[in-house]
Scaffold this active site. Sequence first.
Site, PDB file in Angstrom:
ATOM      1  N   ARG A 160     -11.188   0.183  14.813  1.00 16.52           N
ATOM      2  CA  ARG A 160     -11.104   0.963  13.583  1.00 16.52           C
ATOM      3  C   ARG A 160     -12.120   0.402  12.594  1.00 16.52           C
ATOM      4  O   ARG A 160     -13.218   0.903  12.464  1.00 16.52           O
ATOM      5  CB  ARG A 160      -9.661   0.822  13.061  1.00 16.52           C
ATOM      6  CG  ARG A 160      -9.153   1.906  12.221  1.00 16.52           C
ATOM      7  CD  ARG A 160      -7.659   1.772  11.962  1.00 16.52           C
ATOM      8  NE  ARG A 160      -7.266   0.499  11.377  1.00 16.52           N
ATOM      9  CZ  ARG A 160      -6.058   0.251  10.861  1.00 16.52           C
ATOM     10  NH1 ARG A 160      -5.131   1.171  10.877  1.00 16.52           N
ATOM     11  NH2 ARG A 160      -5.762  -0.912  10.330  1.00 16.52           N
ATOM     12  N   ARG A 180       0.910 -10.956   6.814  1.00 13.24           N
ATOM     13  CA  ARG A 180       0.833  -9.733   6.008  1.00 13.24           C
ATOM     14  C   ARG A 180       2.003  -8.786   6.314  1.00 13.24           C
ATOM     15  O   ARG A 180       1.810  -7.732   6.903  1.00 13.24           O
ATOM     16  CB  ARG A 180      -0.497  -9.012   6.279  1.00 13.24           C
ATOM     17  CG  ARG A 180      -1.750  -9.859   6.083  1.00 13.24           C
ATOM     18  CD  ARG A 180      -3.006  -8.995   6.145  1.00 13.24           C
ATOM     19  NE  ARG A 180      -3.083  -8.189   7.344  1.00 13.24           N
ATOM     20  CZ  ARG A 180      -3.706  -8.550   8.474  1.00 13.24           C
ATOM     21  NH1 ARG A 180      -4.349  -9.706   8.546  1.00 13.24           N
ATOM     22  NH2 ARG A 180      -3.710  -7.741   9.517  1.00 13.24           N
ATOM     23  N   TYR A 195      16.430  30.667   6.440  1.00 13.19           N
ATOM     24  CA  TYR A 195      15.279  31.411   6.958  1.00 13.19           C
ATOM     25  C   TYR A 195      15.347  31.600   8.472  1.00 13.19           C
ATOM     26  O   TYR A 195      15.636  30.653   9.207  1.00 13.19           O
ATOM     27  CB  TYR A 195      13.976  30.668   6.646  1.00 13.19           C
ATOM     28  CG  TYR A 195      13.572  30.735   5.194  1.00 13.19           C
ATOM     29  CD1 TYR A 195      13.226  31.947   4.597  1.00 13.19           C
ATOM     30  CD2 TYR A 195      13.530  29.586   4.415  1.00 13.19           C
ATOM     31  CE1 TYR A 195      12.851  32.011   3.262  1.00 13.19           C
ATOM     32  CE2 TYR A 195      13.155  29.630   3.081  1.00 13.19           C
ATOM     33  CZ  TYR A 195      12.815  30.853   2.511  1.00 13.19           C
ATOM     34  OH  TYR A 195      12.446  30.905   1.199  1.00 13.19           O
ATOM     35  N   HIS A 248      -6.390  -7.180  12.806  1.00  9.55           N
ATOM     36  CA  HIS A 248      -5.123  -6.445  12.739  1.00  9.55           C
ATOM     37  C   HIS A 248      -4.611  -6.201  14.148  1.00  9.55           C
ATOM     38  O   HIS A 248      -5.387  -5.847  15.037  1.00  9.55           O
ATOM     39  CB  HIS A 248      -5.337  -5.129  11.990  1.00  9.55           C
ATOM     40  CG  HIS A 248      -4.067  -4.434  11.599  1.00  9.55           C
ATOM     41  ND1 HIS A 248      -3.014  -5.084  11.000  1.00  9.55           N
ATOM     42  CD2 HIS A 248      -3.680  -3.138  11.718  1.00  9.55           C
ATOM     43  CE1 HIS A 248      -2.032  -4.215  10.768  1.00  9.55           C
ATOM     44  NE2 HIS A 248      -2.407  -3.027  11.205  1.00  9.55           N
ATOM     45  N   CYS A 301      14.742  24.295   3.759  1.00 12.06           N
ATOM     46  CA  CYS A 301      13.843  25.060   2.891  1.00 12.06           C
ATOM     47  C   CYS A 301      13.022  24.097   2.021  1.00 12.06           C
ATOM     48  O   CYS A 301      13.198  22.889   2.090  1.00 12.06           O
ATOM     49  CB  CYS A 301      14.631  26.005   2.004  1.00 12.06           C
ATOM     50  SG  CYS A 301      15.824  27.040   2.878  1.00 12.06           S
ATOM     51  N   MET A 302      12.160  24.653   1.180  1.00 11.43           N
ATOM     52  CA  MET A 302      11.329  23.801   0.337  1.00 11.43           C
ATOM     53  C   MET A 302      12.169  22.986  -0.652  1.00 11.43           C
ATOM     54  O   MET A 302      11.916  21.795  -0.864  1.00 11.43           O
ATOM     55  CB  MET A 302      10.303  24.653  -0.419  1.00 11.43           C
ATOM     56  CG  MET A 302       9.291  23.824  -1.184  1.00 11.43           C
ATOM     57  SD  MET A 302       8.166  24.793  -2.201  1.00 11.43           S
ATOM     58  CE  MET A 302       7.200  25.656  -0.974  1.00 11.43           C
ATOM     59  N   ASP A 303      13.177  23.647  -1.234  1.00 11.69           N
ATOM     60  CA  ASP A 303      13.918  23.018  -2.331  1.00 11.69           C
ATOM     61  C   ASP A 303      15.409  22.851  -2.051  1.00 11.69           C
ATOM     62  O   ASP A 303      16.102  22.178  -2.798  1.00 11.69           O
ATOM     63  CB  ASP A 303      13.780  23.871  -3.594  1.00 11.69           C
ATOM     64  CG  ASP A 303      12.355  24.303  -3.812  1.00 11.69           C
ATOM     65  OD1 ASP A 303      11.497  23.410  -3.921  1.00 11.69           O
ATOM     66  OD2 ASP A 303      12.081  25.521  -3.824  1.00 11.69           O
ATOM     67  N   LYS A 356       0.848  -1.206   0.000  1.00 14.57           N
ATOM     68  CA  LYS A 356       0.000   0.000   0.000  1.00 14.57           C
ATOM     69  C   LYS A 356       0.882   1.254   0.000  1.00 14.57           C
ATOM     70  O   LYS A 356       2.100   1.156   0.190  1.00 14.57           O
ATOM     71  CB  LYS A 356      -0.896  -0.016   1.234  1.00 14.57           C
ATOM     72  CG  LYS A 356      -0.128   0.017   2.560  1.00 14.57           C
ATOM     73  CD  LYS A 356      -1.008  -0.325   3.751  1.00 14.57           C
ATOM     74  CE  LYS A 356      -0.192  -0.370   5.028  1.00 14.57           C
ATOM     75  NZ  LYS A 356      -0.975  -0.865   6.163  1.00 14.57           N
TER      76      LYS A 356
HETATM   77  C1  LIG Z   1      -0.253  -1.900   6.759  1.00 12.98           C
HETATM   78  C2  LIG Z   1      -0.855  -3.168   7.160  1.00 12.98           C
HETATM   79  C3  LIG Z   1      -0.068  -4.315   7.344  1.00 12.98           C
HETATM   80  C4  LIG Z   1       1.450  -4.300   7.302  1.00 12.98           C
HETATM   81  O1  LIG Z   1       1.952  -3.835   8.532  1.00 12.98           O
HETATM   82  P1  LIG Z   1       3.538  -3.691   8.803  1.00 12.98           P
HETATM   83  O2  LIG Z   1       3.604  -3.200  10.196  1.00 12.98           O
HETATM   84  O3  LIG Z   1       4.034  -2.676   7.819  1.00 12.98           O
HETATM   85  O4  LIG Z   1       4.142  -5.012   8.594  1.00 12.98           O
HETATM   86  C5  LIG Z   1      -0.727  -5.506   7.605  1.00 12.98           C
HETATM   87  N1  LIG Z   1      -2.078  -5.558   7.699  1.00 12.98           N
HETATM   88  C6  LIG Z   1      -2.860  -4.463   7.556  1.00 12.98           C
HETATM   89  C7  LIG Z   1      -4.337  -4.585   7.680  1.00 12.98           C
HETATM   90  C8  LIG Z   1      -2.281  -3.233   7.291  1.00 12.98           C
HETATM   91  O5  LIG Z   1      -3.055  -2.153   7.163  1.00 12.98           O
END
Ligand SMILES: *Cc1c(COP(=O)(O)O)cnc(C)c1O
Length: 377
Positions: A136, A221, A269, A165, A316-318, A38
């Site tokens: 959540r 995951r 700045y 999760h 700075c920005m750049d 993601k």
């Molecule tokens: C982002 C995410 C993960 C991965 O988590 P890490 O801490 O980066 O390994 C696994 N499951 C869900 C639902 C997530 O949103």
Amino acid sequence: MTTQRATIAEIDLTAFKHNLGRIRSLLEPQVKIMAVVKADGYGHGALPCASAALEAGADWLGVAILDEGVEFRTGGIDAPVLVMGGIFPGEAKDLVHYNLSTSVSDFSLAQELSRQAGQQGKTVGVHIKIDTGMGRLGMPLEDLPGFMEQVQSLKSLRVEGIFTHLSSADEADPEFTLRQLSLLGKSVDSLKLKGIPVPMIHAANSAGILSFPDSHWDMVRPGISLYGTLGLSGKSSNPKTPLELKPVMQWKTKILKIRKLPKGTPLSYNRQFTTERDSLIATIPVGYGDGLNRALSNNMDVLVRGQRAPQVGTICMDLTLIDVTDIQGVQCEDEVVLFGQQGSEAITVDEMAERCGTISYEILCNVGKRVPRVYVG
Ligand SMILES: *Cc1c(COP(=O)(O)O)cnc(C)c1O
């Protein structure tokens, strides 16, 4: 345009595959891996990371939002993809069209998904999310058996998984994680008791994989660990298993200009730094417009010629200034490493994160669009 910007994020896909292999080494052979890619692969580029993950043996890809899944399909990836963050009912049509799976925790979305799939002559895969402690997404575990019975009536819906999760698997104290895992176990038992078939179960993020073998279930995951850090928060323990992960991203630039400035010269700045000696000050073409957090002003080092040099003055920005007075032989166009390795010195993403009060995840995700990703390996 054939020129390339001096400021780049160098991405080592060999290191990425190595990290996936290290994760694999912790798992029983039947456990599947969903590579979490993601947020543009945590800033590393979604498509290259997804391809590398699949080449290295990942079974699934995990993304947060619909658009990220669609990007894989239009990019030619046909592996199973789970949109973990869930979708709005209005997104069901596209989800089905692109053969993506989604997280589901209420019946009205399940109905809409089934209806859309029926209309398109397909079935749609869903993973039912239960809330064991994030507060959540997800449903309370006592709702699960009833929900499973309800969705059995939806002919175009395929229940591929049940998941939760972990909120605290990176902490030294295992208690909360063990409670979450026990709630998940109870949900599975409650289904078995009613004779409801149990699909694939998954729970573990990177920290869970490392520290809680009982969290592996049928699939894990991993996200941050694939990118070579553990992203440990302040409360973290060192994981029980040393893993030898390799950093995947290095953030580099080059010296644009060097100036000799006398002692007492205010810089950048609002004059937040004044030279305390006759100094050599170099300008590098990177700033908060590239995602270099302004909170790092006067609070970070870079590497030049294998040595640390302090950053000075407000970022700075750049453009950003560094003090190269102590770097022998320093020249314009010398490579400057913001994080990564140079000679025998390294600056980790975790160091940068700690210095500005965040976690490695945020540093990596924030490396800006303006910074070209250059792939090696
Ligand atoms: C982002 C995410 C993960 C991965 O988590 P890490 O801490 O980066 O390994 C696994 N499951 C869900 C639902 C997530 O949103």
